[in-house]
Design an enzyme around this catalytic site. Structure first.
Site, PDB file in Angstrom:
ATOM      1  N   ASP A   2       0.937  -1.208  -0.039  1.00  0.00           N
ATOM      2  CA  ASP A   2       0.005  -0.050   0.139  1.00  0.00           C
ATOM      3  C   ASP A   2       0.837   1.249   0.056  1.00  0.00           C
ATOM      4  OD1 ASP A   2      -2.402  -1.797   0.112  1.00  0.00           O
ATOM      5  OD2 ASP A   2      -2.722  -1.406   2.521  1.00  0.00           O
ATOM      6  N   VAL A   3       0.279   2.240  -0.521  1.00  0.00           N
ATOM      7  CA  VAL A   3       0.959   3.573  -0.534  1.00  0.00           C
ATOM      8  C   VAL A   3       1.041   4.007   0.808  1.00  0.00           C
ATOM      9  CG1 VAL A   3       0.868   5.995  -1.195  1.00  0.00           C
ATOM     10  CG2 VAL A   3       0.512   4.262  -2.993  1.00  0.00           C
TER      11      VAL A   3
END
Length: 114
Positions: A2-3
């Site tokens: 995930d960012v």
């Protein structure tokens, strides 16, 4: 990954090793453990427990234990049983203790599990 989150990528050095890793993950023999720093204990039980709530419309389950709790925050050991995107972030926010610094789930901007 995930960012705005960190994690680990696992690579095999051979085809045989890759087959073993693949089988371990597919058969859920590989365990994944994460440490999360959250704001407050929220609704988490001091003895640990399991968070069960749908994420992105699919069933999701995260086991947890409290490692340490202070006035500044709580360290939680999380062991996802399913592998939904944003699962730990969504479960902890849903329990009233979002990840420290998580702009998506922690500040009321978007507390839905997309």
């Amino acid at each position: 990954l995930d960012v705005d989150c960190t994690g680990v990528l696992c690579f095999a050095a051979s085809d045989a090793g890759n087959a073993l890793l693949k089988a371990a993950f597919e058969e859920r023999e590989a365990t994944k453990t994460y440490l999360a720093v959250v704001d407050g204990p929220g609704d988490l039980q001091k003895r640990g427990g399991v968070l069960r709530a749908p994420v992105a419309g699919a069933p999701a389950e995260t086991a947890y234990d409290i490692v340490k709790s202070t006035r500044e925050g709580t360290v939680v050991e999380c062991r996802p049983k399913t592998g939904r995107t944003h699962q730990i972030r969504a479960h902890l926010a849903g329990a009233g203790c979002p990840l420290r610094g998580d702009a998506r789930y922690g500040c009321g901007v978007d507390r839905q599990a997309n």
